[in-house]
Design a protein around this motif. Sequence first.
Motif, PDB file in Angstrom:
ATOM      1  N   PRO A  60       0.849  -1.195   0.000  1.00 17.03           N
ATOM      2  CA  PRO A  60       0.000   0.000   0.000  1.00 17.03           C
ATOM      3  C   PRO A  60       0.895   1.259   0.000  1.00 17.03           C
ATOM      4  O   PRO A  60       2.015   1.176   0.530  1.00 17.03           O
ATOM      5  CB  PRO A  60      -0.780  -0.113   1.305  1.00 17.03           C
ATOM      6  CG  PRO A  60      -0.627  -1.542   1.739  1.00 17.03           C
ATOM      7  CD  PRO A  60       0.663  -2.025   1.196  1.00 17.03           C
ATOM      8  N   PRO A  61       0.460   2.385  -0.501  1.00 22.90           N
ATOM      9  CA  PRO A  61      -0.882   2.601  -1.051  1.00 22.90           C
ATOM     10  C   PRO A  61      -1.104   1.916  -2.402  1.00 22.90           C
ATOM     11  O   PRO A  61      -0.220   1.932  -3.258  1.00 22.90           O
ATOM     12  CB  PRO A  61      -0.950   4.123  -1.210  1.00 22.90           C
ATOM     13  CG  PRO A  61       0.463   4.564  -1.332  1.00 22.90           C
ATOM     14  CD  PRO A  61       1.283   3.604  -0.515  1.00 22.90           C
ATOM     15  N   CYS A 117      -3.974   1.598  -5.593  1.00 19.70           N
ATOM     16  CA  CYS A 117      -5.131   2.298  -6.162  1.00 19.70           C
ATOM     17  C   CYS A 117      -5.248   1.858  -7.623  1.00 19.70           C
ATOM     18  O   CYS A 117      -4.615   2.419  -8.500  1.00 19.70           O
ATOM     19  CB  CYS A 117      -4.886   3.807  -6.058  1.00 19.70           C
ATOM     20  SG  CYS A 117      -6.311   4.789  -6.498  1.00 19.70           S
ATOM     21  N   ASP A 122      -5.012   1.796   1.733  1.00 15.06           N
ATOM     22  CA  ASP A 122      -4.057   2.729   2.340  1.00 15.06           C
ATOM     23  C   ASP A 122      -4.408   2.842   3.834  1.00 15.06           C
ATOM     24  O   ASP A 122      -5.350   2.191   4.287  1.00 15.06           O
ATOM     25  CB  ASP A 122      -4.144   4.099   1.653  1.00 15.06           C
ATOM     26  CG  ASP A 122      -2.863   4.910   1.843  1.00 15.06           C
ATOM     27  OD1 ASP A 122      -1.983   4.491   2.623  1.00 15.06           O
ATOM     28  OD2 ASP A 122      -2.756   5.971   1.207  1.00 15.06           O
ATOM     29  N   GLU A 123      -3.707   3.683   4.546  1.00 15.60           N
ATOM     30  CA  GLU A 123      -4.097   3.929   5.925  1.00 15.60           C
ATOM     31  C   GLU A 123      -5.344   4.819   5.907  1.00 15.60           C
ATOM     32  O   GLU A 123      -5.476   5.672   5.026  1.00 15.60           O
ATOM     33  CB  GLU A 123      -2.957   4.633   6.670  1.00 15.60           C
ATOM     34  CG  GLU A 123      -1.751   3.718   6.884  1.00 15.60           C
ATOM     35  CD  GLU A 123      -0.600   4.431   7.577  1.00 15.60           C
ATOM     36  OE1 GLU A 123      -0.864   5.183   8.539  1.00 15.60           O
ATOM     37  OE2 GLU A 123       0.541   4.238   7.136  1.00 15.60           O
ATOM     38  N   TYR A 154      -3.748  -1.043   7.802  1.00 14.81           N
ATOM     39  CA  TYR A 154      -4.338  -0.622   6.529  1.00 14.81           C
ATOM     40  C   TYR A 154      -5.799  -1.034   6.411  1.00 14.81           C
ATOM     41  O   TYR A 154      -6.227  -2.039   6.972  1.00 14.81           O
ATOM     42  CB  TYR A 154      -3.584  -1.251   5.349  1.00 14.81           C
ATOM     43  CG  TYR A 154      -2.161  -0.763   5.232  1.00 14.81           C
ATOM     44  CD1 TYR A 154      -1.888   0.512   4.733  1.00 14.81           C
ATOM     45  CD2 TYR A 154      -1.089  -1.584   5.615  1.00 14.81           C
ATOM     46  CE1 TYR A 154      -0.586   0.958   4.621  1.00 14.81           C
ATOM     47  CE2 TYR A 154       0.218  -1.142   5.507  1.00 14.81           C
ATOM     48  CZ  TYR A 154       0.469   0.129   5.015  1.00 14.81           C
ATOM     49  OH  TYR A 154       1.746   0.563   4.904  1.00 14.81           O
ATOM     50  N   GLY A 190      -9.185  -0.704   3.243  1.00 15.26           N
ATOM     51  CA  GLY A 190      -9.382  -0.350   1.841  1.00 15.26           C
ATOM     52  C   GLY A 190     -10.775  -0.691   1.379  1.00 15.26           C
ATOM     53  O   GLY A 190     -11.510  -1.410   2.044  1.00 15.26           O
TER      54      GLY A 190
END
Length: 347
Positions: free
Chosen positions: A186-187, A189, A219-220, A311, A313
């Motif tokens: 992560p991150p 996307c 992500d966080e 994390y 998501g």
Amino acid sequence: MKEQLAQIKQQAMEALQQAQTPAQLEELRVRFLGKKGALTAVLKQMGKLSPEERPVMGQLANAVRAEIEEMLEKQKAAAHAAALEAKLAAEALDVTIPGKSVALGHAHPMNQVLQQIKDLFVGMGYQIVDGPEVELADYNFTKLNIEEGHPSRDRSDTFYFNDDDTVLLRTQTSPMQIRVMENAKPPICILAPGRVYRKDEADATHSPMFHQIEGLVIDEHITMGDLKGALVTLMKKLYGEEAVMRFRPHHFPFTEPSCEMDMQCHKCHGTGEVDGQVCSTCHGEGWIELLGAGMVHPKVLEGCGIDPEKYSGFAFGMGLERMAMRRTRINDLRLIFDNDVRFLNQF
Ligand code: DAH
């Protein structure tokens, strides 16, 4: 000897004047200048001359050779030009004749909508990824928390390649979530569009092959609010600012919580009725189901080596055909795959 040279020169000049083709000119070159040619024959007699005469004759012979060579070159160039002229005349094109027009095609309506959706997500920072259509059951099901015995794993629903049911045609693009999470930190996307397969009879709303678009953001501090923001943005861009959406609780094994997103029917505006009749677009529901989504299940994150304490998501999966049909007002799925140009030309 002097006379001989003068004669050779005269004969050569006359013959060269007459010659028209490169072949004739070459023949004359051999005849006058070649090793066994007329000029060489004269030069061979030089030995008989007195030492005083020799250089004089030598010079004269060279002058004759030079003149013949010059004429030869001149005639060669003329012959070449004439040949070119003749060729051009023979191959003349009438550039005023109208050409054959080539019918210009355009992108398939499905690709047009796919391109729009991709553009939108790329604009929001998503990366487009691609993956295998022949997939492992492990990725298509197990790692997505879909247990053995789950109805979607049944042989009557899924195309398997082998007897132990380990290799299949993917039934959803969700295995791309696993493939990406196993290979990236992560991150994350990403957007993963692609073909999927299910054992469905083809009818107005079903096809054994169709397309899905999978999205995944890890992500966080990612929340359901981020999911909502991304999807509402997409829908308003695709269907207009006035589009109304609702999120409804649902269940998917790989997300917790899970939801489905519906769009208010554009025909009956959510009433389910048009002119006192049941709305034909939403079948009286008032809403049209568009996609499944949710927060990625901690078990799924963990299985891919991502710490669910740190994390979080969201993921979503939508049917491309469904999105395109809404946008292009196509009412039968089969039309999309028929490839009839009379149909495709309308878009
Ligand atoms: N893969 C699901 C299907 O084919 C759709 C889906 C639901 C995808 C929820 C997701 C999700 O990523 O979070 O029905």
